[in-house]
Structures are given as structure tokens and as C-alpha cells.
Design a protein around this motif. Structure first.
Motif, PDB file in Angstrom:
ATOM      1  N   ASP A  17       0.861  -1.192   0.000  1.00  0.00           N
ATOM      2  CA  ASP A  17       0.000   0.000   0.000  1.00  0.00           C
ATOM      3  C   ASP A  17       0.896   1.241   0.000  1.00  0.00           C
ATOM      4  O   ASP A  17       1.349   1.685   1.062  1.00  0.00           O
ATOM      5  CB  ASP A  17      -0.906  -0.040   1.226  1.00  0.00           C
ATOM      6  CG  ASP A  17      -1.892   1.116   1.302  1.00  0.00           C
ATOM      7  OD1 ASP A  17      -1.680   2.152   0.626  1.00  0.00           O
ATOM      8  OD2 ASP A  17      -2.867   1.003   2.064  1.00  0.00           O
ATOM      9  N   ASP A  19       0.192   4.337  -0.616  1.00  0.00           N
ATOM     10  CA  ASP A  19      -0.393   5.492   0.055  1.00  0.00           C
ATOM     11  C   ASP A  19      -0.083   5.459   1.558  1.00  0.00           C
ATOM     12  O   ASP A  19       0.341   6.454   2.128  1.00  0.00           O
ATOM     13  CB  ASP A  19      -1.899   5.541  -0.191  1.00  0.00           C
ATOM     14  CG  ASP A  19      -2.541   6.769   0.437  1.00  0.00           C
ATOM     15  OD1 ASP A  19      -2.170   7.900   0.056  1.00  0.00           O
ATOM     16  OD2 ASP A  19      -3.404   6.596   1.328  1.00  0.00           O
ATOM     17  N   TYR A  20      -0.282   4.312   2.184  1.00  0.00           N
ATOM     18  CA  TYR A  20       0.027   4.196   3.603  1.00  0.00           C
ATOM     19  C   TYR A  20       1.520   4.398   3.848  1.00  0.00           C
ATOM     20  O   TYR A  20       1.907   5.099   4.792  1.00  0.00           O
ATOM     21  CB  TYR A  20      -0.415   2.830   4.151  1.00  0.00           C
ATOM     22  CG  TYR A  20      -0.241   2.726   5.649  1.00  0.00           C
ATOM     23  CD1 TYR A  20      -1.279   3.051   6.507  1.00  0.00           C
ATOM     24  CD2 TYR A  20       0.977   2.340   6.207  1.00  0.00           C
ATOM     25  CE1 TYR A  20      -1.119   2.992   7.888  1.00  0.00           C
ATOM     26  CE2 TYR A  20       1.155   2.285   7.578  1.00  0.00           C
ATOM     27  CZ  TYR A  20       0.104   2.604   8.415  1.00  0.00           C
ATOM     28  OH  TYR A  20       0.274   2.550   9.777  1.00  0.00           O
ATOM     29  N   TYR A  21       2.345   3.803   3.015  1.00  0.00           N
ATOM     30  CA  TYR A  21       3.793   3.892   3.181  1.00  0.00           C
ATOM     31  C   TYR A  21       4.274   5.344   3.123  1.00  0.00           C
ATOM     32  O   TYR A  21       5.054   5.779   3.952  1.00  0.00           O
ATOM     33  CB  TYR A  21       4.481   3.053   2.106  1.00  0.00           C
ATOM     34  CG  TYR A  21       5.967   2.892   2.274  1.00  0.00           C
ATOM     35  CD1 TYR A  21       6.496   2.167   3.340  1.00  0.00           C
ATOM     36  CD2 TYR A  21       6.854   3.429   1.362  1.00  0.00           C
ATOM     37  CE1 TYR A  21       7.858   1.997   3.491  1.00  0.00           C
ATOM     38  CE2 TYR A  21       8.225   3.261   1.501  1.00  0.00           C
ATOM     39  CZ  TYR A  21       8.722   2.542   2.566  1.00  0.00           C
ATOM     40  OH  TYR A  21      10.078   2.378   2.712  1.00  0.00           O
ATOM     41  N   LYS A  24       1.943   7.569   5.995  1.00  0.00           N
ATOM     42  CA  LYS A  24       1.881   7.163   7.405  1.00  0.00           C
ATOM     43  C   LYS A  24       3.211   6.566   7.885  1.00  0.00           C
ATOM     44  O   LYS A  24       3.752   7.026   8.892  1.00  0.00           O
ATOM     45  CB  LYS A  24       0.767   6.126   7.623  1.00  0.00           C
ATOM     46  CG  LYS A  24      -0.602   6.565   7.204  1.00  0.00           C
ATOM     47  CD  LYS A  24      -1.237   7.437   8.231  1.00  0.00           C
ATOM     48  CE  LYS A  24      -2.682   7.671   7.791  1.00  0.00           C
ATOM     49  NZ  LYS A  24      -3.364   8.637   8.542  1.00  0.00           N
ATOM     50  N   HIS A  25       3.696   5.529   7.194  1.00  0.00           N
ATOM     51  CA  HIS A  25       4.875   4.816   7.695  1.00  0.00           C
ATOM     52  C   HIS A  25       6.143   5.669   7.672  1.00  0.00           C
ATOM     53  O   HIS A  25       6.821   5.793   8.698  1.00  0.00           O
ATOM     54  CB  HIS A  25       5.097   3.511   6.932  1.00  0.00           C
ATOM     55  CG  HIS A  25       6.241   2.714   7.476  1.00  0.00           C
ATOM     56  ND1 HIS A  25       6.142   2.010   8.658  1.00  0.00           N
ATOM     57  CD2 HIS A  25       7.509   2.538   7.028  1.00  0.00           C
ATOM     58  CE1 HIS A  25       7.305   1.423   8.909  1.00  0.00           C
ATOM     59  NE2 HIS A  25       8.154   1.721   7.937  1.00  0.00           N
ATOM     60  N   ASP A  85       4.258  -2.007  12.433  1.00  0.00           N
ATOM     61  CA  ASP A  85       3.575  -1.191  11.427  1.00  0.00           C
ATOM     62  C   ASP A  85       3.602  -1.859  10.047  1.00  0.00           C
ATOM     63  O   ASP A  85       2.770  -1.548   9.201  1.00  0.00           O
ATOM     64  CB  ASP A  85       4.213   0.204  11.364  1.00  0.00           C
ATOM     65  CG  ASP A  85       3.297   1.229  10.723  1.00  0.00           C
ATOM     66  OD1 ASP A  85       2.104   1.275  11.073  1.00  0.00           O
ATOM     67  OD2 ASP A  85       3.786   1.988   9.865  1.00  0.00           O
ATOM     68  N   LYS A  88       0.463  -3.184   8.217  1.00  0.00           N
ATOM     69  CA  LYS A  88      -0.523  -2.179   7.829  1.00  0.00           C
ATOM     70  C   LYS A  88      -0.368  -1.764   6.377  1.00  0.00           C
ATOM     71  O   LYS A  88      -1.280  -1.165   5.801  1.00  0.00           O
ATOM     72  CB  LYS A  88      -0.425  -0.953   8.746  1.00  0.00           C
ATOM     73  CG  LYS A  88      -0.789  -1.275  10.181  1.00  0.00           C
ATOM     74  CD  LYS A  88      -0.622  -0.070  11.065  1.00  0.00           C
ATOM     75  CE  LYS A  88      -0.937  -0.421  12.522  1.00  0.00           C
ATOM     76  NZ  LYS A  88      -0.664   0.703  13.419  1.00  0.00           N
ATOM     77  N   TYR A  89       0.794  -2.054   5.749  1.00  0.00           N
ATOM     78  CA  TYR A  89       0.983  -1.650   4.358  1.00  0.00           C
ATOM     79  C   TYR A  89       1.553  -2.738   3.455  1.00  0.00           C
ATOM     80  O   TYR A  89       1.540  -2.584   2.231  1.00  0.00           O
ATOM     81  CB  TYR A  89       1.841  -0.380   4.256  1.00  0.00           C
ATOM     82  CG  TYR A  89       3.273  -0.527   4.731  1.00  0.00           C
ATOM     83  CD1 TYR A  89       4.277  -0.901   3.854  1.00  0.00           C
ATOM     84  CD2 TYR A  89       3.618  -0.284   6.052  1.00  0.00           C
ATOM     85  CE1 TYR A  89       5.587  -1.032   4.286  1.00  0.00           C
ATOM     86  CE2 TYR A  89       4.913  -0.406   6.482  1.00  0.00           C
ATOM     87  CZ  TYR A  89       5.901  -0.774   5.602  1.00  0.00           C
ATOM     88  OH  TYR A  89       7.201  -0.907   6.027  1.00  0.00           O
ATOM     89  N   THR A  90       2.030  -3.850   4.011  1.00  0.00           N
ATOM     90  CA  THR A  90       2.611  -4.871   3.140  1.00  0.00           C
ATOM     91  C   THR A  90       2.618  -6.236   3.800  1.00  0.00           C
ATOM     92  O   THR A  90       2.578  -6.355   5.031  1.00  0.00           O
ATOM     93  CB  THR A  90       4.046  -4.497   2.718  1.00  0.00           C
ATOM     94  OG1 THR A  90       4.488  -5.396   1.707  1.00  0.00           O
ATOM     95  CG2 THR A  90       5.004  -4.526   3.896  1.00  0.00           C
TER      96      THR A  90
END
Length: 103
Positions: A17, A19-21, A24-25, A85, A88-90
């Protein structure tokens, strides 16, 4: 200066993801590492070097520090929080390389 490269290999069933990376990350990394991190950059895989073949990496993250001990000191208190975390994205286990920046 050292560069911490975090590579997310492509493959069957791998998800990422972006967008999250990016939103957010990596901002979390900047907050946790504070002044120790000098620069953060992100690559999004676009094409491979061979036409009509998948990209080898879906994403690559870069974190720059003055020296290895700065990275290690900044990472130590937050390593579990950072690892927690990832899901949440991968679903990819990232590969990490630490390099000395020559130029």
C-alpha cells in the motif's frame, strides 16, 4: 554518511500500500528518528530493466544518517513499533542494506 535501504521485493501474492507507506509509515520513521535522520526518500517500482517483465521491487525506502551509530541508537527504542507497522501496508518481508555513501 550512511544510507539504510529498505527493499520490498515483488512476487506472486505480494501486496504493498504505497499510500500508507508514503503518508503514514515514512512520516512515522521521521518522527521516531528525529534529528538523527537527515533525509528520507521513496522509490515506487515503475518498470524493470527487461521489457514486459515485472518490476523486481515494488518499493524502496531510503533513510540517511551521519553515521551507523546514529541509526542504531535511533532505531533501538522503536524497533518493535516499526515492525508492528509493516502489516498495515505490506505482506513483504523487507530486505535491508546499510551502505556508506561515497558520492
Amino acid at each position: 554518511m550512511i544510507k539504510v535501504t529498505v527493499l520490498y521485493p515483488n512476487g506472486d501474492g505480494k501486496t504493498f500500500d504505497m499510500d500508507y507507506y508514503t503518508n503514514k509509515h515514512m512520516p512515522l520513521m521521521a518522527t521516531l528518528f528525529g534529528d538523527a535522520v537527515k533525509c528520507i526518500a521513496i522509490d515506487k517500482g515503475g518498470a524493470s530493466g527487461t521489457p514486459n517483465t515485472p518490476v523486481p521491487f515494488l518499493a524502496i525506502g531510503y533513510l540517511y544518517f551521519d553515521k551507523l551509530s546514529d541509526y542504531e541508537k535511533a532505531l533501538e527504542p522503536y524497533v518493535e513499533r516499526i515492525r508492528n507497522d509493516f502489516p498495515k501496508y505490506t505482506n513483504i518481508q523487507p530486505l535491508i542494506q546499510i551502505s556508506e555513501v561515497l558520492q
